[in-house]
Design a protein around this motif. Structure first.
Motif, PDB file in Angstrom:
ATOM      1  N   LYS A  22       0.817  -1.214   0.000  1.00  0.00           N
ATOM      2  CA  LYS A  22       0.000   0.000   0.000  1.00  0.00           C
ATOM      3  C   LYS A  22       0.858   1.275   0.000  1.00  0.00           C
ATOM      4  O   LYS A  22       0.670   2.135  -0.851  1.00  0.00           O
ATOM      5  CB  LYS A  22      -0.983  -0.009   1.171  1.00  0.00           C
ATOM      6  CG  LYS A  22      -1.985   1.109   1.088  1.00  0.00           C
ATOM      7  CD  LYS A  22      -3.086   0.941   2.095  1.00  0.00           C
ATOM      8  CE  LYS A  22      -4.141   2.020   1.900  1.00  0.00           C
ATOM      9  NZ  LYS A  22      -5.251   1.851   2.811  1.00  0.00           N
ATOM     10  N   PHE A  53       2.791  -1.126  -6.188  1.00  0.00           N
ATOM     11  CA  PHE A  53       2.850  -2.535  -6.556  1.00  0.00           C
ATOM     12  C   PHE A  53       4.234  -2.970  -7.025  1.00  0.00           C
ATOM     13  O   PHE A  53       4.716  -4.043  -6.669  1.00  0.00           O
ATOM     14  CB  PHE A  53       1.825  -2.819  -7.665  1.00  0.00           C
ATOM     15  CG  PHE A  53       1.763  -4.253  -8.090  1.00  0.00           C
ATOM     16  CD1 PHE A  53       1.038  -5.174  -7.366  1.00  0.00           C
ATOM     17  CD2 PHE A  53       2.450  -4.693  -9.211  1.00  0.00           C
ATOM     18  CE1 PHE A  53       0.992  -6.509  -7.744  1.00  0.00           C
ATOM     19  CE2 PHE A  53       2.408  -6.016  -9.610  1.00  0.00           C
ATOM     20  CZ  PHE A  53       1.672  -6.920  -8.873  1.00  0.00           C
ATOM     21  N   THR A  97       6.748  -5.955  -5.148  1.00  0.00           N
ATOM     22  CA  THR A  97       6.653  -7.180  -5.946  1.00  0.00           C
ATOM     23  C   THR A  97       8.017  -7.553  -6.503  1.00  0.00           C
ATOM     24  O   THR A  97       8.401  -8.725  -6.501  1.00  0.00           O
ATOM     25  CB  THR A  97       5.628  -6.998  -7.080  1.00  0.00           C
ATOM     26  OG1 THR A  97       4.369  -6.646  -6.510  1.00  0.00           O
ATOM     27  CG2 THR A  97       5.483  -8.270  -7.895  1.00  0.00           C
ATOM     28  N   PHE A 113       2.577  -5.854 -13.171  1.00  0.00           N
ATOM     29  CA  PHE A 113       1.910  -4.560 -13.133  1.00  0.00           C
ATOM     30  C   PHE A 113       1.240  -4.265 -14.470  1.00  0.00           C
ATOM     31  O   PHE A 113       0.088  -3.825 -14.509  1.00  0.00           O
ATOM     32  CB  PHE A 113       2.889  -3.440 -12.774  1.00  0.00           C
ATOM     33  CG  PHE A 113       2.251  -2.091 -12.761  1.00  0.00           C
ATOM     34  CD1 PHE A 113       1.405  -1.725 -11.730  1.00  0.00           C
ATOM     35  CD2 PHE A 113       2.459  -1.187 -13.796  1.00  0.00           C
ATOM     36  CE1 PHE A 113       0.794  -0.478 -11.721  1.00  0.00           C
ATOM     37  CE2 PHE A 113       1.861   0.046 -13.792  1.00  0.00           C
ATOM     38  CZ  PHE A 113       1.026   0.400 -12.752  1.00  0.00           C
ATOM     39  N   ARG A 149      -2.671  -3.862 -14.508  1.00  0.00           N
ATOM     40  CA  ARG A 149      -3.121  -2.491 -14.711  1.00  0.00           C
ATOM     41  C   ARG A 149      -3.593  -2.241 -16.139  1.00  0.00           C
ATOM     42  O   ARG A 149      -4.684  -1.726 -16.363  1.00  0.00           O
ATOM     43  CB  ARG A 149      -1.987  -1.522 -14.348  1.00  0.00           C
ATOM     44  CG  ARG A 149      -2.267  -0.069 -14.581  1.00  0.00           C
ATOM     45  CD  ARG A 149      -3.192   0.466 -13.501  1.00  0.00           C
ATOM     46  NE  ARG A 149      -3.568   1.836 -13.758  1.00  0.00           N
ATOM     47  CZ  ARG A 149      -3.120   2.862 -13.080  1.00  0.00           C
ATOM     48  NH1 ARG A 149      -2.289   2.689 -12.082  1.00  0.00           N
ATOM     49  NH2 ARG A 149      -3.515   4.062 -13.377  1.00  0.00           N
ATOM     50  N   LEU A 161      -4.403  -0.392  -9.768  1.00  0.00           N
ATOM     51  CA  LEU A 161      -3.198  -0.497  -8.948  1.00  0.00           C
ATOM     52  C   LEU A 161      -2.365   0.767  -9.073  1.00  0.00           C
ATOM     53  O   LEU A 161      -2.287   1.365 -10.144  1.00  0.00           O
ATOM     54  CB  LEU A 161      -2.327  -1.667  -9.411  1.00  0.00           C
ATOM     55  CG  LEU A 161      -2.835  -3.068  -9.178  1.00  0.00           C
ATOM     56  CD1 LEU A 161      -1.861  -4.067  -9.779  1.00  0.00           C
ATOM     57  CD2 LEU A 161      -3.011  -3.344  -7.710  1.00  0.00           C
ATOM     58  N   ARG A 162      -1.736   1.136  -7.978  1.00  0.00           N
ATOM     59  CA  ARG A 162      -0.765   2.218  -8.030  1.00  0.00           C
ATOM     60  C   ARG A 162       0.595   1.563  -8.185  1.00  0.00           C
ATOM     61  O   ARG A 162       0.996   0.731  -7.377  1.00  0.00           O
ATOM     62  CB  ARG A 162      -0.827   3.036  -6.743  1.00  0.00           C
ATOM     63  CG  ARG A 162      -0.032   4.303  -6.801  1.00  0.00           C
ATOM     64  CD  ARG A 162      -0.253   5.115  -5.587  1.00  0.00           C
ATOM     65  NE  ARG A 162      -0.261   4.194  -4.438  1.00  0.00           N
ATOM     66  CZ  ARG A 162       0.140   4.500  -3.238  1.00  0.00           C
ATOM     67  NH1 ARG A 162       0.536   5.702  -2.973  1.00  0.00           N
ATOM     68  NH2 ARG A 162       0.123   3.634  -2.269  1.00  0.00           N
TER      69      ARG A 162
END
Length: 146
Positions: free
Chosen positions: A88, A92, A96, A126, A130, A137-138
C-alpha cells in the motif's frame, strides 16, 4: 498423522472465518449478477474440502523440514508478510520486485538472475494487472508517477 489432522482442523476454522468475513462484503448497485462474495466463498469451499481430506486421510509418513529449510521458510514467510504491509505505501512494482527476487533466489537461482526475474515479474505483473486487466493499482509510491 496427528499434525495433518490438526492443520486440517485449523484450516477449517480459518475458512469459516473467511466465509464470515466475506459475508460482510457490501454489494453496490453496479455489481454483476453473481456479486462480490462468490469468489471468496469458492476459495473457502476449496480450503474446507482439502482440509476435510487431510483430516480423513492424513499422510502417514510426513517429513517435517529441519535446519536450513526452516530458515528458508522463515525468510519466505517474513518476505510475504513484509509484502502485505509494503504494497500500500510503496505501490505494486517495488515490493513485488523485491519479494519476487527473494523467492526466485530461494528456488535456486543465481542472485543476478533472481534480481532480473524480480524486476521482470514486478513490471510484467503490473502491466498485466493495470493495463490488460484494468485493475486500479498504483505502480509506485504516491508522488513518484503512475
Amino acid at each position: 498423522m496427528r499434525g495433518d489432522r490438526i492443520f486440517g482442523a485449523v484450516m477449517i476454522v480459518l475458512a469459516l472465518g473467511y466465509i464470515l468475513t466475506a459475508s460482510r462484503i457490501g454489494t453496490s448497485f453496479m455489481s454483476d449478477p453473481v456479486g462480490p462474495r462468490v469468489f471468496p466463498y469458492m476459495v473457502a469451499g476449496v480450503v474446507i474440502l482439502c482440509s476435510v481430506s487431510m483430516i480423513l486421510r492424513p499422510d502417514p509418513e510426513a517429513e517435517w523440514p529441519a535446519g536450513p529449510m526452516l530458515l528458508q521458510l522463515g525468510i519466505a514467510f517474513a518476505a510475504l508478510i513484509g509484502y502485505a504491509f509494503a504494497i500500500k505505501p510503496l505501490g505494486f512494482i517495488l515490493p513485488t520486485t523485491f519479494v519476487a527476487g527473494i523467492l526466485s533466489w530461494q528456488i535456486g537461482g543465481h542472485p543476478a538472475r533472481a534480481a532480473i526475474s524480480g524486476v521482470g515479474l514486478g513490471i510484467g505483473l503490473f502491466v498485466l494487472f493495470r493495463v490488460i486487466l484494468g485493475l486500479g493499482l498504483r505502480g509506485l509510491p504516491a508522488g513518484w508517477g503512475f
